[in-house]
Design a protein around this motif. Sequence first.
Motif, PDB file in Angstrom:
ATOM      1  N   SER A  19     -17.862  -3.435 -46.809  1.00 29.76           N
ATOM      2  CA  SER A  19     -17.995  -1.889 -46.975  1.00 29.76           C
ATOM      3  C   SER A  19     -16.850  -1.533 -47.606  1.00 29.76           C
ATOM      4  O   SER A  19     -15.929  -2.033 -47.693  1.00 29.76           O
ATOM      5  CB  SER A  19     -18.344  -1.547 -45.529  1.00 29.76           C
ATOM      6  OG  SER A  19     -17.134  -1.947 -44.770  1.00 29.76           O
ATOM      7  N   SER A  20     -17.125  -0.408 -48.527  1.00 23.19           N
ATOM      8  CA  SER A  20     -15.814   0.195 -49.040  1.00 23.19           C
ATOM      9  C   SER A  20     -15.002   0.774 -48.263  1.00 23.19           C
ATOM     10  O   SER A  20     -14.717   0.816 -47.066  1.00 23.19           O
ATOM     11  CB  SER A  20     -16.580   1.475 -49.717  1.00 23.19           C
ATOM     12  OG  SER A  20     -17.208   2.490 -48.905  1.00 23.19           O
ATOM     13  N   LEU A  21     -13.571   0.741 -48.614  1.00 21.48           N
ATOM     14  CA  LEU A  21     -12.316   0.802 -48.141  1.00 21.48           C
ATOM     15  C   LEU A  21     -11.816   2.141 -48.635  1.00 21.48           C
ATOM     16  O   LEU A  21     -11.520   2.202 -50.015  1.00 21.48           O
ATOM     17  CB  LEU A  21     -11.304  -0.291 -48.353  1.00 21.48           C
ATOM     18  CG  LEU A  21     -12.144  -1.574 -47.668  1.00 21.48           C
ATOM     19  CD1 LEU A  21     -11.174  -2.695 -48.046  1.00 21.48           C
ATOM     20  CD2 LEU A  21     -12.173  -1.447 -45.822  1.00 21.48           C
ATOM     21  N   ILE A  70      -2.819  -3.224 -43.274  1.00 18.11           N
ATOM     22  CA  ILE A  70      -2.954  -4.435 -42.986  1.00 18.11           C
ATOM     23  C   ILE A  70      -4.498  -4.662 -42.373  1.00 18.11           C
ATOM     24  O   ILE A  70      -4.890  -5.979 -42.623  1.00 18.11           O
ATOM     25  CB  ILE A  70      -1.999  -4.837 -41.386  1.00 18.11           C
ATOM     26  CG1 ILE A  70      -1.874  -6.452 -40.881  1.00 18.11           C
ATOM     27  CG2 ILE A  70      -2.406  -3.908 -40.357  1.00 18.11           C
ATOM     28  CD1 ILE A  70      -1.597  -7.274 -41.904  1.00 18.11           C
ATOM     29  N   ASP A  71      -4.899  -3.765 -41.828  1.00 15.20           N
ATOM     30  CA  ASP A  71      -6.490  -4.024 -41.269  1.00 15.20           C
ATOM     31  C   ASP A  71      -7.358  -4.120 -42.341  1.00 15.20           C
ATOM     32  O   ASP A  71      -8.210  -5.128 -42.369  1.00 15.20           O
ATOM     33  CB  ASP A  71      -7.068  -2.609 -40.515  1.00 15.20           C
ATOM     34  CG  ASP A  71      -6.342  -2.409 -39.136  1.00 15.20           C
ATOM     35  OD1 ASP A  71      -5.810  -3.525 -38.506  1.00 15.20           O
ATOM     36  OD2 ASP A  71      -6.219  -1.318 -38.558  1.00 15.20           O
ATOM     37  N   GLN A  72      -7.171  -3.428 -43.644  1.00 13.08           N
ATOM     38  CA  GLN A  72      -7.968  -3.780 -44.631  1.00 13.08           C
ATOM     39  C   GLN A  72      -7.610  -5.012 -45.524  1.00 13.08           C
ATOM     40  O   GLN A  72      -8.598  -5.694 -45.977  1.00 13.08           O
ATOM     41  CB  GLN A  72      -7.569  -2.574 -45.731  1.00 13.08           C
ATOM     42  CG  GLN A  72      -8.247  -1.464 -45.260  1.00 13.08           C
ATOM     43  CD  GLN A  72      -7.771   0.002 -45.946  1.00 13.08           C
ATOM     44  OE1 GLN A  72      -8.163   0.046 -47.035  1.00 13.08           O
ATOM     45  NE2 GLN A  72      -6.470   0.251 -45.532  1.00 13.08           N
ATOM     46  N   MET A  73      -6.393  -5.553 -45.205  1.00 12.14           N
ATOM     47  CA  MET A  73      -6.045  -7.132 -45.696  1.00 12.14           C
ATOM     48  C   MET A  73      -7.053  -8.058 -44.894  1.00 12.14           C
ATOM     49  O   MET A  73      -7.383  -8.906 -45.324  1.00 12.14           O
ATOM     50  CB  MET A  73      -4.507  -7.054 -45.640  1.00 12.14           C
ATOM     51  CG  MET A  73      -3.687  -6.279 -46.856  1.00 12.14           C
ATOM     52  SD  MET A  73      -1.833  -6.558 -46.566  1.00 12.14           S
ATOM     53  CE  MET A  73      -1.865  -8.174 -47.199  1.00 12.14           C
ATOM     54  N   ILE A  74      -7.050  -7.806 -43.599  1.00 15.55           N
ATOM     55  CA  ILE A  74      -7.458  -8.679 -42.788  1.00 15.55           C
ATOM     56  C   ILE A  74      -9.008  -8.785 -43.053  1.00 15.55           C
ATOM     57  O   ILE A  74      -9.751  -9.875 -43.102  1.00 15.55           O
ATOM     58  CB  ILE A  74      -7.492  -8.096 -41.317  1.00 15.55           C
ATOM     59  CG1 ILE A  74      -6.176  -8.525 -40.809  1.00 15.55           C
ATOM     60  CG2 ILE A  74      -8.510  -8.971 -40.424  1.00 15.55           C
ATOM     61  CD1 ILE A  74      -5.914  -8.041 -39.506  1.00 15.55           C
ATOM     62  N   ARG A  75      -9.420  -7.580 -43.560  1.00 19.76           N
ATOM     63  CA  ARG A  75     -11.255  -7.353 -44.094  1.00 19.76           C
ATOM     64  C   ARG A  75     -11.360  -8.325 -45.012  1.00 19.76           C
ATOM     65  O   ARG A  75     -12.400  -8.740 -45.493  1.00 19.76           O
ATOM     66  CB  ARG A  75     -11.291  -6.008 -44.061  1.00 19.76           C
ATOM     67  CG  ARG A  75     -11.771  -5.632 -42.703  1.00 19.76           C
ATOM     68  CD  ARG A  75     -12.193  -3.782 -42.750  1.00 19.76           C
ATOM     69  NE  ARG A  75     -13.409  -3.845 -43.630  1.00 19.76           N
ATOM     70  CZ  ARG A  75     -13.918  -2.705 -43.644  1.00 19.76           C
ATOM     71  NH1 ARG A  75     -13.075  -1.403 -43.346  1.00 19.76           N
ATOM     72  NH2 ARG A  75     -14.881  -2.518 -44.274  1.00 19.76           N
ATOM     73  N   LEU A  76     -10.380  -7.984 -46.032  1.00 16.82           N
ATOM     74  CA  LEU A  76     -10.348  -8.647 -47.387  1.00 16.82           C
ATOM     75  C   LEU A  76     -10.250 -10.237 -47.263  1.00 16.82           C
ATOM     76  O   LEU A  76     -10.914 -11.167 -47.646  1.00 16.82           O
ATOM     77  CB  LEU A  76      -9.320  -8.251 -48.246  1.00 16.82           C
ATOM     78  CG  LEU A  76      -9.235  -9.093 -49.690  1.00 16.82           C
ATOM     79  CD1 LEU A  76     -10.422  -8.696 -50.572  1.00 16.82           C
ATOM     80  CD2 LEU A  76      -7.753  -8.828 -50.413  1.00 16.82           C
TER      81      LEU A  76
END
Length: 197
Positions: free
Chosen positions: A160-162, A117-123
Amino acid sequence: MKKSLCMLLLGLLVSFTTPGLGATEIAGIMLEDKIHLDKHDLQLNGAGVRSKAIFQVFVAALYLSEKSNQAAEILATPAAKRMQIVMLRDISAEKFGQNFMEGMKQNVSKEQKSKIIDQMIRLGEMFSKVPEFRKGDKLTVDWLPDTGTVIMINGKKTMSSLPDPLFYNALLKLWLGENTAQDSLKRQLLGEKADVK
């Protein structure tokens, strides 16, 4: 002598200007058959057009280190990969981002979604910073084993990379998942020839 020299020069000129040498054309977009990504050599696995109603939206191309026609195998491999999108029409980044998010939700479980979810938010934040995708714009979504997910727009890194492979696979399932929006595009990315010129 002059005639044979002219024919030779003409042949050389055609060899340098004829499209399709080491490239594939889809909907007027030339796609390289092989690319070098970081320290990895990748080849075009398949490509096709994402359409909505009567409109062609973008060309999608999947690059892998080894060709495969099995979605599960592609998702499972830890090797480098690239999904490349070239826009065929203008579209707001907000709308494009919404489509991404909706597609991810359709193709990952609730448990998986809770992990990324955190990475989806960053996207989502990335899409909010881009006002519009214009015809000809290129979006690349790369998986690099030593780095993670790298997203670029027109060759510029956008965030930044994930590092989580689960997130990259969630993105890849937009096109290769069980609930993908366009099954014909999935088949083409898996190696079925596209009939769009």
